[in-house]
Design an enzyme around this catalytic site. Structure first.
Site, PDB file in Angstrom:
ATOM      1  N   GLU A 199      54.908 109.106 -36.912  1.00  0.00           N
ATOM      2  CA  GLU A 199      55.960 109.461 -37.424  1.00  0.00           C
ATOM      3  C   GLU A 199      56.309 108.517 -37.554  1.00  0.00           C
ATOM      4  O   GLU A 199      58.284 108.428 -36.755  1.00  0.00           O
ATOM      5  CB  GLU A 199      56.195 110.545 -36.662  1.00  0.00           C
ATOM      6  CG  GLU A 199      55.234 111.457 -36.708  1.00  0.00           C
ATOM      7  CD  GLU A 199      56.210 113.155 -35.549  1.00  0.00           C
ATOM      8  OE1 GLU A 199      56.928 112.928 -35.350  1.00  0.00           O
ATOM      9  OE2 GLU A 199      55.209 113.868 -35.781  1.00  0.00           O
ATOM     10  N   GLU A 207      48.399 116.280 -36.014  1.00  0.00           N
ATOM     11  CA  GLU A 207      49.864 117.520 -35.210  1.00  0.00           C
ATOM     12  C   GLU A 207      49.613 118.932 -35.992  1.00  0.00           C
ATOM     13  O   GLU A 207      50.811 118.472 -36.596  1.00  0.00           O
ATOM     14  CB  GLU A 207      51.210 116.890 -34.603  1.00  0.00           C
ATOM     15  CG  GLU A 207      50.821 115.874 -33.455  1.00  0.00           C
ATOM     16  CD  GLU A 207      52.029 115.073 -32.819  1.00  0.00           C
ATOM     17  OE1 GLU A 207      53.244 115.458 -32.899  1.00  0.00           O
ATOM     18  OE2 GLU A 207      51.906 113.590 -32.174  1.00  0.00           O
TER      19      GLU A 207
HETATM   20  C1  FCB Z   1      56.324 115.027 -32.564  1.00  0.00           C
HETATM   21  C2  FCB Z   1      55.761 114.387 -31.723  1.00  0.00           C
HETATM   22  C3  FCB Z   1      55.261 114.623 -31.135  1.00  0.00           C
HETATM   23  C4  FCB Z   1      55.998 115.772 -29.784  1.00  0.00           C
HETATM   24  C5  FCB Z   1      55.933 117.623 -31.373  1.00  0.00           C
HETATM   25  C6  FCB Z   1      56.268 118.802 -31.109  1.00  0.00           C
HETATM   26  O1  FCB Z   1      57.380 115.215 -33.923  1.00  0.00           O
HETATM   27  O2  FCB Z   1      54.656 113.746 -32.606  1.00  0.00           O
HETATM   28  O3  FCB Z   1      55.078 113.557 -29.976  1.00  0.00           O
HETATM   29  O4  FCB Z   1      57.004 116.309 -29.961  1.00  0.00           O
HETATM   30  O5  FCB Z   1      56.378 116.727 -32.315  1.00  0.00           O
END
Ligand code: FCB
Length: 443
Positions: free
Chosen positions: A167, A352
């Site tokens: 990210e 994610e």
């Molecule tokens: C993302 C992150 C992860 C976690 C999720 C909820 O932005 O990569 O570490 O905090 O959000």
């Protein structure tokens, strides 16, 4: 859940994701200090000033945690390797205990039939490098490549894939412009430099990994479904600007070697001199893209605010414990847009996606189960529309340290009692397990 493994192509990978600082316990095993340890001690930065010193104690309980992944029938595990655990001062002296730990994780994955998906940088900059400006210092590209070489030298022969960064938007914009994450800056010059240096570090690290003969290298970026909250031209412009800084800046640099005009309008004057010279290395080929997606970003123009002159507004849909609107069609839109405009047939993974919910061990966990189902449907539809999506990692395996929100926001498939550190699988863990269990018609 409505969908199961047979609804996805043969070989589609199901897994769960974690990150080092959020679960390991940074006070164990010779790990060096990072900017999250000290950011957490700053007034008002983190709920109850909590930090990752103990977290889920994964450093000592990793076998239990890998067993949980295996017992859920997962195919893969996405984890990160802490820079400060491997090189406590960020450069120089290597911590053998740290290398040994990650070797145990990788071998532990392989012994359990889990493909190890490694991320090199998931947010904890070693303090000694933060002292030198961290992401605002152009040398960060070489520092990171050196770290990548040390850890890859030890585990690179056994990991399935390596993502350089997690990210980039959060590393740069959220942390140096909005000030919500370490190092907590709100400074456009620092932000512009970080916006470029994360890309430069990605490129330099890719070069080093290629020099070492590594394949399956890529990056994990976060995307939101940005939308204007009204039909007005000013709100449309606000949305275009936010889309440029949030969704386009990094993927455009990596796949096309350029930055969007709407982003350069604000950051351009503050970028490091000669940034154009880095764009070739930044845009070298990657082997996969990791996509993190959580929600939509509704935005209006805020003419009284400095550039980008935007303000987020809350949408009407149901919200998670984070206050994030549940918006699965945004995942479909993100995946199809990325394939169409940026990555074509490149393998893509949802690295994610998940939700925080104030659950307890005995709650029915229906909200999370529905969330996963809806987002699996979005992924399924994206595959039908031609996206080369090859896997999905739920965020997160465990309830963990949710950065500025401390231990309050529970994303886990597995409940963690932060007094006893006991792990208890939630109903969503069991639901996902039964959805991904091998079916008779699988070969
Ligand atoms: C993302 C992150 C992860 C976690 C999720 C909820 O932005 O990569 O570490 O905090 O959000």
């Amino acid at each position: 859940m409505k969908l199961n493994r047979t609804d996805f192509p043969q070989g589609f990978l199901f897994g769960a994701a974690t990150a080092a600082y959020q679960i390991e316990g940074s006070s164990f095993g010779g790990c060096g200090p990072t900017h999250w340890d000290t950011f957490a001690k700053g007034p008002g930065n983190v709920v109850r000033a909590e930090d990752g010193a103990v977290a889920c104690d994964h450093y000592h309980r990793w076998e239990t945690d890998l067993d949980l992944l295996r017992d859920a029938g997962m195919d893969a595990y996405r984890f990160s390797t802490s820079w400060a655990r491997v090189i406590p001062e960020g450069r120089g002296q290597v911590n053998q205990q740290g290398l040994d730990f990650y070797e145990r994780i990788v071998d532990g994955c392989l012994a359990r039939g889990l493909k190890p998906f490694q991320t090199l940088y998931h947010w904890e900059m070693p303090s000694a490098l933060a002292d030198l400006g961290g992401w605002t210092n152009p040398d960060v590209a070489d520092w990171m490549a050196d770290f990548a070489e040390v850890i890859t030298d030890r585990i690179g022969d056994r990991v399935h894939s390596i993502a350089t960064l997690n990210e980039s938007w959060c590393v740069a914009y959220l942390s140096h412009f909005l000030g919500h994450h370490a190092p907590g800056l709100r400074d456009i010059r620092a932000a512009a430099r970080a916006m470029h240096h994360v890309n430069k570090a990605h490129g330099r690290t890719m070069t080093r990994l290629r020099d070492m003969g590594m394949q399956n290298c890529g990056i994990v970026l976060n995307f939101e479904a940005t939308e204007a909250a009204s039909d007005s031209a000013t709100d449309a412009k606000a949305a275009a600007t936010q889309d440029a800084t949030h969704n386009r800046w990094f993927i455009e640099a990596i796949t096309k070697g350029s930055y969007p005009e709407e982003g350069l309008a604000g950051f351009g004057p503050h970028l490091p001199r000669g940034w154009q010279d880095d764009m070739t290395e930044i845009s070298q080929p990657i082997d996969f893209l990791g996509v993190n997606y959580y929600t939509r970003g509704l935005v209006v123009a805020d003419p009284d605010a400095p550039w980008p002159s935007t303000r987020p507004v809350t949408g009407p849909r149901d919200k998670t414990q984070m206050g994030w609107e549940i918006y699965p069609e945004g995942l479909h839109r993100t995946l199809t847009r990325l394939a169409r405009d940026y990555v074509g047939d490149l393998p893509v993974f949802v690295t994610e996606n998940g939700m925080a919910w104030p659950d307890t061990v005995d709650s029915d966990d229906n909200a999370r189960i529905a969330f996963i189902d809806q987002h699996l449907q979005a992924m399924h539809d994206a595959i039908s529309d031609g996206v080369n999506l090859q896997g999905f990692f739920y965020w997160s395996l465990l309830d963990n340290y949710e950065w500025a929100f401390g231990y309050e926001k529970r994303f886990g498939l597995v409940h963690v009692d932060f007094d006893t550190l006991d792990r208890t699988p939630k109903a969503s863990y069991h639901a996902l397990k039964s959805a991904i269990a091998p079916r008779k018609n699988d070969t």
